[in-house]
Design a protein around this motif. Structure first.
Motif, PDB file in Angstrom:
ATOM      1  N   MET A  50      82.227  56.921  15.355  1.00  0.00           N
ATOM      2  CA  MET A  50      82.355  57.208  16.790  1.00  0.00           C
ATOM      3  C   MET A  50      81.834  56.039  17.617  1.00  0.00           C
ATOM      4  SD  MET A  50      81.681  61.310  17.285  1.00  0.00           S
ATOM      5  CE  MET A  50      80.125  61.423  16.379  1.00  0.00           C
ATOM      6  N   ILE A  51      80.779  55.358  17.142  1.00  0.00           N
ATOM      7  CA  ILE A  51      80.319  54.156  17.837  1.00  0.00           C
ATOM      8  C   ILE A  51      81.403  53.087  17.797  1.00  0.00           C
ATOM      9  CG2 ILE A  51      78.615  52.298  17.839  1.00  0.00           C
ATOM     10  CD1 ILE A  51      76.617  54.274  16.584  1.00  0.00           C
ATOM     11  N   ALA A  52      82.079  52.980  16.648  1.00  0.00           N
ATOM     12  CA  ALA A  52      83.125  51.968  16.473  1.00  0.00           C
ATOM     13  C   ALA A  52      84.389  52.280  17.257  1.00  0.00           C
ATOM     14  CB  ALA A  52      83.463  51.837  14.991  1.00  0.00           C
ATOM     15  N   GLY A  53      84.615  53.557  17.553  1.00  0.00           N
ATOM     16  CA  GLY A  53      85.835  53.947  18.243  1.00  0.00           C
ATOM     17  C   GLY A  53      86.933  54.433  17.323  1.00  0.00           C
ATOM     18  N   PHE A  54      86.625  54.598  16.020  1.00  0.00           N
ATOM     19  CA  PHE A  54      87.611  55.124  15.072  1.00  0.00           C
ATOM     20  C   PHE A  54      87.701  56.646  15.137  1.00  0.00           C
ATOM     21  CE2 PHE A  54      86.259  51.243  12.435  1.00  0.00           C
ATOM     22  CZ  PHE A  54      87.170  50.432  13.096  1.00  0.00           C
ATOM     23  N   GLU A  55      86.681  57.272  15.681  1.00  0.00           N
ATOM     24  CA  GLU A  55      86.667  58.715  15.920  1.00  0.00           C
ATOM     25  C   GLU A  55      86.242  58.941  17.364  1.00  0.00           C
ATOM     26  OE1 GLU A  55      87.431  61.124  13.803  1.00  0.00           O
ATOM     27  OE2 GLU A  55      87.231  60.274  11.783  1.00  0.00           O
ATOM     28  N   MET A  56      86.818  59.963  18.005  1.00  0.00           N
ATOM     29  CA  MET A  56      86.437  60.304  19.361  1.00  0.00           C
ATOM     30  C   MET A  56      85.494  61.502  19.331  1.00  0.00           C
ATOM     31  SD  MET A  56      87.774  58.181  21.472  1.00  0.00           S
ATOM     32  CE  MET A  56      87.839  56.789  20.335  1.00  0.00           C
ATOM     33  N   PRO A  57      84.381  61.465  20.072  1.00  0.00           N
ATOM     34  CA  PRO A  57      83.462  62.603  20.108  1.00  0.00           C
ATOM     35  C   PRO A  57      84.127  63.848  20.700  1.00  0.00           C
ATOM     36  CG  PRO A  57      82.442  60.633  21.031  1.00  0.00           C
ATOM     37  CD  PRO A  57      83.897  60.332  20.880  1.00  0.00           C
ATOM     38  N   SER A  58      83.712  65.009  20.211  1.00  0.00           N
ATOM     39  CA  SER A  58      84.167  66.265  20.815  1.00  0.00           C
ATOM     40  C   SER A  58      83.426  66.527  22.112  1.00  0.00           C
ATOM     41  CB  SER A  58      83.941  67.429  19.837  1.00  0.00           C
ATOM     42  OG  SER A  58      84.609  67.195  18.616  1.00  0.00           O
ATOM     43  N   ARG A  63      77.295  54.908  25.273  1.00  0.00           N
ATOM     44  CA  ARG A  63      77.206  53.842  26.273  1.00  0.00           C
ATOM     45  C   ARG A  63      76.692  52.565  25.619  1.00  0.00           C
ATOM     46  NH1 ARG A  63      74.524  58.302  28.638  1.00  0.00           N
ATOM     47  NH2 ARG A  63      75.902  59.461  30.070  1.00  0.00           N
ATOM     48  N   VAL A  64      77.247  51.450  26.020  1.00  0.00           N
ATOM     49  CA  VAL A  64      76.799  50.138  25.577  1.00  0.00           C
ATOM     50  C   VAL A  64      76.374  49.349  26.804  1.00  0.00           C
ATOM     51  CG1 VAL A  64      77.480  47.971  24.489  1.00  0.00           C
ATOM     52  CG2 VAL A  64      78.266  50.131  23.530  1.00  0.00           C
ATOM     53  N   ASP A  65      75.108  48.951  26.829  1.00  0.00           N
ATOM     54  CA  ASP A  65      74.536  48.286  28.000  1.00  0.00           C
ATOM     55  C   ASP A  65      74.807  49.069  29.282  1.00  0.00           C
ATOM     56  OD1 ASP A  65      73.382  46.261  26.564  1.00  0.00           O
ATOM     57  OD2 ASP A  65      74.998  44.818  26.914  1.00  0.00           O
ATOM     58  N   GLY A  66      74.747  50.389  29.167  1.00  0.00           N
ATOM     59  CA  GLY A  66      74.913  51.259  30.329  1.00  0.00           C
ATOM     60  C   GLY A  66      76.343  51.622  30.655  1.00  0.00           C
ATOM     61  N   ALA A  67      77.325  50.933  30.057  1.00  0.00           N
ATOM     62  CA  ALA A  67      78.737  51.212  30.342  1.00  0.00           C
ATOM     63  C   ALA A  67      79.262  52.275  29.381  1.00  0.00           C
ATOM     64  CB  ALA A  67      79.561  49.941  30.224  1.00  0.00           C
ATOM     65  N   ASP A  68      79.938  53.288  29.894  1.00  0.00           N
ATOM     66  CA  ASP A  68      80.476  54.372  29.073  1.00  0.00           C
ATOM     67  C   ASP A  68      81.704  53.877  28.315  1.00  0.00           C
ATOM     68  OD1 ASP A  68      81.649  56.707  28.038  1.00  0.00           O
ATOM     69  OD2 ASP A  68      80.858  57.921  29.682  1.00  0.00           O
ATOM     70  N   ILE A  69      81.615  53.890  26.971  1.00  0.00           N
ATOM     71  CA  ILE A  69      82.745  53.445  26.153  1.00  0.00           C
ATOM     72  C   ILE A  69      83.294  54.592  25.300  1.00  0.00           C
ATOM     73  CG2 ILE A  69      81.834  51.091  26.011  1.00  0.00           C
ATOM     74  CD1 ILE A  69      81.121  51.858  23.011  1.00  0.00           C
ATOM     75  N   THR A  70      82.941  55.832  25.660  1.00  0.00           N
ATOM     76  CA  THR A  70      83.278  56.987  24.834  1.00  0.00           C
ATOM     77  C   THR A  70      84.753  57.025  24.472  1.00  0.00           C
ATOM     78  OG1 THR A  70      81.524  58.195  25.996  1.00  0.00           O
ATOM     79  CG2 THR A  70      83.031  59.484  24.631  1.00  0.00           C
ATOM     80  N   HIS A  71      85.610  56.677  25.415  1.00  0.00           N
ATOM     81  CA  HIS A  71      87.053  56.767  25.171  1.00  0.00           C
ATOM     82  C   HIS A  71      87.742  55.396  25.194  1.00  0.00           C
ATOM     83  CE1 HIS A  71      86.708  61.100  25.326  1.00  0.00           C
ATOM     84  NE2 HIS A  71      86.067  60.999  26.478  1.00  0.00           N
ATOM     85  N   VAL A  72      86.953  54.334  25.049  1.00  0.00           N
ATOM     86  CA  VAL A  72      87.526  52.983  24.973  1.00  0.00           C
ATOM     87  C   VAL A  72      88.062  52.760  23.562  1.00  0.00           C
ATOM     88  CG1 VAL A  72      86.978  50.521  25.067  1.00  0.00           C
ATOM     89  CG2 VAL A  72      85.967  52.090  26.751  1.00  0.00           C
ATOM     90  N   PRO A  73      89.282  52.233  23.407  1.00  0.00           N
ATOM     91  CA  PRO A  73      89.834  51.990  22.066  1.00  0.00           C
ATOM     92  C   PRO A  73      88.959  51.048  21.247  1.00  0.00           C
ATOM     93  CG  PRO A  73      91.540  51.774  23.750  1.00  0.00           C
ATOM     94  CD  PRO A  73      90.239  51.881  24.475  1.00  0.00           C
ATOM     95  N   ALA A  74      89.027  51.194  19.939  1.00  0.00           N
ATOM     96  CA  ALA A  74      88.159  50.418  19.043  1.00  0.00           C
ATOM     97  C   ALA A  74      88.312  48.918  19.254  1.00  0.00           C
ATOM     98  CB  ALA A  74      88.459  50.788  17.590  1.00  0.00           C
ATOM     99  N   HIS A  75      89.545  48.435  19.435  1.00  0.00           N
ATOM    100  CA  HIS A  75      89.769  46.988  19.516  1.00  0.00           C
ATOM    101  C   HIS A  75      89.267  46.378  20.824  1.00  0.00           C
ATOM    102  CE1 HIS A  75      93.354  48.613  21.565  1.00  0.00           C
ATOM    103  NE2 HIS A  75      93.425  47.442  22.193  1.00  0.00           N
TER     104      HIS A  75
END
Length: 356
Positions: A50-58, A63-75
């Motif tokens: 889920m950190i990598a973006g290969f799975e999406m949280p339910s 957040r990375v450095d305060g920016a929400d990346i929950t639904h940002v694609p892995a690449h």
């Protein structure tokens, strides 16, 4: 620059209601070597994916450095990944494998060649650019996978049990090398492992997971010396766990065994569990001298395991309890053998009170 990561109440529920990760919350600091440790099926790899973006949280957020990346694609997450099976392209050379991420980013050939050369030098694979994965040892393949991950200069490096396929001696060597490389590059590194010794040796901090939840987060010293739950105490190394009724400043665990509690735990009532590490107990030949109530007892050696630098004994106490005792191998002292009578001594402060 490396990045900090915030995992805020993240859960992952698969079809059928299977909850792989349950409300996990933790903060991973910039430039930290952070390990997710736990048995198979505890949710550590799902959390990493889920950190990598290969799975999406339910539910929850990453957040990375305060920016929400929950639904940002892995690449688009600017993260490198090293897999357990290395995931190298068998038909491509070492240089082509390492260059893959750079080509996907559209860099020119000269820049790619320079970056690949630098990355291979960093993992000590210079001169092997034209070999294919099948021509490399397991350790060399692991280095190629690592070079491919770091060549893109990620802010975060994610490792999913990357040393699991190596033999013990090579694995220990790679532990030192990976830790050294991480510090040299200043990467934030999230490392998944089920190997307690590996996590203790490499990590700045560890999150111990069980059943999809985080049991404890702390430094290796904190996790080992001050486990907060019975699971952590039992999972990290060998330990003796006693459960009994608190009676004033002591714990009555039955079968004539009374343990003096640590000074800070001498008040209260109710059932309590405590842990005592095997190396905290001292052994000596049994004598008729009076023992100290609550911090000394007698027993009989049942088994002896010689470990090289230490000796692990299983001992049956007079009341029937079995305990593990680890003593350093002094080289000149006589080892106890099965059937020997021994006296066991410990310090009440070495007992750790656990949450049930």
């Amino acid at each position: 620059m490396s990045a900090s990561i915030e995992i805020a109440g993240v859960s992952k529920v698969y079809d059928g209601g299977v909850r792989a990760v349950d409300a996990v919350a933790m903060d991973i600091r910039q430039g930290e070597f952070f390990s997710l440790l736990g048995p198979s099926g505890c949710g550590k790899t799902t959390t990493l994916r889920m950190i990598a973006g290969f799975e999406m949280p339910s539910s929850g957020a990453i957040r990375v450095d305060g920016a929400d990346i929950t639904h940002v694609p892995a690449h688009k997450r600017d993260m490198g990944m090293v897999f357990q099976n290395y995931a190298l392209f068998p038909h491509r050379t070492v240089a082509e494998n390492v260059a893959f991420g750079l080509r996907m980013r559209g860099l020119d050939k000269a820049t790619i060649a320079a970056k690949v050369k630098a990355a291979l030098a960093m993992v000590e694979l210079s001169g092997l650019e034209d070999r294919r994965p099948a021509q490399l040892s397991g350790g060399q393949q692991q280095r190629v996978a690592l070079a491919r991950a770091i060549v893109i200069a990620p802010r975060v490096l994610l490792c999913d049990e990357p040393l699991g396929a190596l033999d013990k001696k090579l694995r220990q060597q790679m532990q030192f090398e990976l830790k050294q490389l991480q510090k040299k590059l200043g990467l934030t590194l999230v490392f998944v492992t089920h190997d307690q010794e590996e996590a203790l040796a490499m990590s700045d901090r560890i999150a111990v997971m069980n059943g999809g939840r985080v049991e404890q987060v702390g430094t290796p010293t904190e996790i080992y010396n001050q486990p907060t739950t019975r699971f952590v105490a039992d999972f990290i190394g060998d330990t003796n766990i006693f459960r009994g009724e608190r009676v004033g400043p002591s714990l009555d665990v039955g079968k004539s065994l009374i343990l003096a509690l640590p000074p800070a735990e001498t008040e209260g009532t109710g059932v309590l569990s405590v842990a005592l590490r095997p190396e905290k107990i001292r052994l000596s030949p049994r004598t008729d001298a009076t023992i100290t109530a609550g911090s000394s007892t007698h027993g009989i050696v049942e088994n002896t395991n010689f470990l090289g630098g230490a000796v692990l004994y299983r001992i049956t106490l007079e009341g029937g309890h079995r305990v593990l005792v680890q003593q350093p191998n002094a080289g000149t002292s006589r080892l106890f053998v099965p059937g020997d009578g021994v006296t066991l001594d410990w310090t009440p402060a070495d007992l750790v009170v656990l949450k049930d």
